[in-house]
Design a protein around this motif. Structure first.
Motif, PDB file in Angstrom:
ATOM      1  N   VAL A 103       0.846  -1.193   0.000  1.00  0.00           N
ATOM      2  CA  VAL A 103       0.000   0.000   0.000  1.00  0.00           C
ATOM      3  C   VAL A 103       0.882   1.245   0.000  1.00  0.00           C
ATOM      4  CG1 VAL A 103      -1.729   1.285   1.329  1.00  0.00           C
ATOM      5  CG2 VAL A 103      -1.801  -1.196   1.282  1.00  0.00           C
ATOM      6  N   HIS A 104       0.505   2.239  -0.791  1.00  0.00           N
ATOM      7  CA  HIS A 104       1.211   3.520  -0.784  1.00  0.00           C
ATOM      8  C   HIS A 104       0.723   4.313   0.423  1.00  0.00           C
ATOM      9  CE1 HIS A 104       2.007   7.728  -1.766  1.00  0.00           C
ATOM     10  NE2 HIS A 104       3.018   7.256  -2.482  1.00  0.00           N
ATOM     11  N   LEU A 105       1.605   4.504   1.408  1.00  0.00           N
ATOM     12  CA  LEU A 105       1.274   5.307   2.587  1.00  0.00           C
ATOM     13  C   LEU A 105       1.829   6.707   2.381  1.00  0.00           C
ATOM     14  CD1 LEU A 105       2.157   2.738   5.392  1.00  0.00           C
ATOM     15  CD2 LEU A 105      -0.099   3.269   4.447  1.00  0.00           C
ATOM     16  N   PRO A 106       1.008   7.735   2.467  1.00  0.00           N
ATOM     17  CA  PRO A 106       1.489   9.093   2.234  1.00  0.00           C
ATOM     18  C   PRO A 106       2.550   9.518   3.260  1.00  0.00           C
ATOM     19  CG  PRO A 106      -0.909   9.013   2.185  1.00  0.00           C
ATOM     20  CD  PRO A 106      -0.431   7.697   2.705  1.00  0.00           C
ATOM     21  N   ASN A 127       4.497  11.777   5.905  1.00  0.00           N
ATOM     22  CA  ASN A 127       4.046  12.619   7.017  1.00  0.00           C
ATOM     23  C   ASN A 127       2.716  12.182   7.608  1.00  0.00           C
ATOM     24  OD1 ASN A 127       6.358  14.332   6.856  1.00  0.00           O
ATOM     25  ND2 ASN A 127       5.427  15.255   5.044  1.00  0.00           N
ATOM     26  N   THR A 128       2.376  10.887   7.458  1.00  0.00           N
ATOM     27  CA  THR A 128       1.191  10.350   8.128  1.00  0.00           C
ATOM     28  C   THR A 128       1.633   9.403   9.233  1.00  0.00           C
ATOM     29  OG1 THR A 128       0.986   8.557   6.500  1.00  0.00           O
ATOM     30  CG2 THR A 128      -0.297  10.571   6.092  1.00  0.00           C
ATOM     31  N   VAL A 129       0.796   9.262  10.250  1.00  0.00           N
ATOM     32  CA  VAL A 129       1.113   8.431  11.417  1.00  0.00           C
ATOM     33  C   VAL A 129       0.273   7.159  11.370  1.00  0.00           C
ATOM     34  CG1 VAL A 129       1.086   8.322  13.943  1.00  0.00           C
ATOM     35  CG2 VAL A 129       1.745  10.446  12.785  1.00  0.00           C
ATOM     36  N   HIS A 130       0.923   6.029  11.668  1.00  0.00           N
ATOM     37  CA  HIS A 130       0.263   4.724  11.638  1.00  0.00           C
ATOM     38  C   HIS A 130       0.738   3.894  12.822  1.00  0.00           C
ATOM     39  CE1 HIS A 130      -1.080   5.485   7.514  1.00  0.00           C
ATOM     40  NE2 HIS A 130       0.094   6.083   7.385  1.00  0.00           N
ATOM     41  N   HIS A 135       9.323   8.632   4.045  1.00  0.00           N
ATOM     42  CA  HIS A 135       9.454   8.640   2.587  1.00  0.00           C
ATOM     43  C   HIS A 135       8.837   7.380   2.003  1.00  0.00           C
ATOM     44  CE1 HIS A 135      12.819   5.736   2.626  1.00  0.00           C
ATOM     45  NE2 HIS A 135      13.203   6.370   3.711  1.00  0.00           N
ATOM     46  N   VAL A 136       8.411   7.483   0.745  1.00  0.00           N
ATOM     47  CA  VAL A 136       7.791   6.369   0.030  1.00  0.00           C
ATOM     48  C   VAL A 136       8.316   6.380  -1.405  1.00  0.00           C
ATOM     49  CG1 VAL A 136       5.621   5.327  -0.716  1.00  0.00           C
ATOM     50  CG2 VAL A 136       5.686   6.652   1.392  1.00  0.00           C
ATOM     51  N   THR A 160       4.021  -2.526  -5.235  1.00  0.00           N
ATOM     52  CA  THR A 160       4.661  -2.516  -3.911  1.00  0.00           C
ATOM     53  C   THR A 160       5.486  -1.248  -3.755  1.00  0.00           C
ATOM     54  OG1 THR A 160       6.611  -3.755  -4.656  1.00  0.00           O
ATOM     55  CG2 THR A 160       4.760  -5.038  -3.776  1.00  0.00           C
ATOM     56  N   TYR A 161       5.719  -0.886  -2.500  1.00  0.00           N
ATOM     57  CA  TYR A 161       6.405   0.373  -2.195  1.00  0.00           C
ATOM     58  C   TYR A 161       7.413   0.164  -1.074  1.00  0.00           C
ATOM     59  CZ  TYR A 161       2.396   2.056  -4.741  1.00  0.00           C
ATOM     60  OH  TYR A 161       1.443   2.241  -5.709  1.00  0.00           O
ATOM     61  N   HIS A 162       8.530   0.868  -1.154  1.00  0.00           N
ATOM     62  CA  HIS A 162       9.452   0.965  -0.035  1.00  0.00           C
ATOM     63  C   HIS A 162       8.978   2.145   0.810  1.00  0.00           C
ATOM     64  CE1 HIS A 162      12.560  -1.359  -2.433  1.00  0.00           C
ATOM     65  NE2 HIS A 162      12.361  -2.046  -1.331  1.00  0.00           N
ATOM     66  N   VAL A 163       8.695   1.879   2.077  1.00  0.00           N
ATOM     67  CA  VAL A 163       8.170   2.896   2.981  1.00  0.00           C
ATOM     68  C   VAL A 163       9.145   3.032   4.151  1.00  0.00           C
ATOM     69  CG1 VAL A 163       6.232   3.543   4.453  1.00  0.00           C
ATOM     70  CG2 VAL A 163       5.803   2.285   2.336  1.00  0.00           C
ATOM     71  N   GLY A 164       9.731   4.214   4.295  1.00  0.00           N
ATOM     72  CA  GLY A 164      10.633   4.497   5.407  1.00  0.00           C
ATOM     73  C   GLY A 164       9.844   5.112   6.542  1.00  0.00           C
ATOM     74  N   VAL A 165       9.917   4.492   7.726  1.00  0.00           N
ATOM     75  CA  VAL A 165       9.165   4.988   8.881  1.00  0.00           C
ATOM     76  C   VAL A 165      10.097   5.285  10.049  1.00  0.00           C
ATOM     77  CG1 VAL A 165       7.037   3.778   8.239  1.00  0.00           C
ATOM     78  CG2 VAL A 165       8.662   2.652   9.764  1.00  0.00           C
TER      79      VAL A 165
END
Length: 75
Positions: free
Chosen positions: A24-27, A29-32, A51-52, A60-65
């Protein structure tokens, strides 16, 4: 309020955050809430998406949290 659960793979993990492979593409600056298994125990922590970017596999996406709170045992 809508709550969904998606399984993501941890690509990299350190004390301050993680890189996830996510369907899933997570925008940014959003909190999860991130739930994961550690030493056989389910733990949860709040994360901020930093970053995404698209990953090699389509959809698929690389999501940095960044971890916002220390991991706690999930209810």
């Amino acid at each position: 309020t809508l709550e969904t659960h998606k399984r993501a793979q941890i690509v990299d993990l350190n004390d301050t955050g993680a890189l996830l492979l996510c369907p899933v593409h997570l925008p940014a600056n959003t909190v999860h809430t991130l739930e994961l298994m550690h030493d056989g125990q389910q733990v949860a922590t709040e994360v901020l998406v930093r970053h995404v970017s698209p990953a090699a596999a389509p959809g698929t996406y690389h999501v940095g949290v960044e971890f916002l709170s220390p991991p706690l045992a999930a209810p």
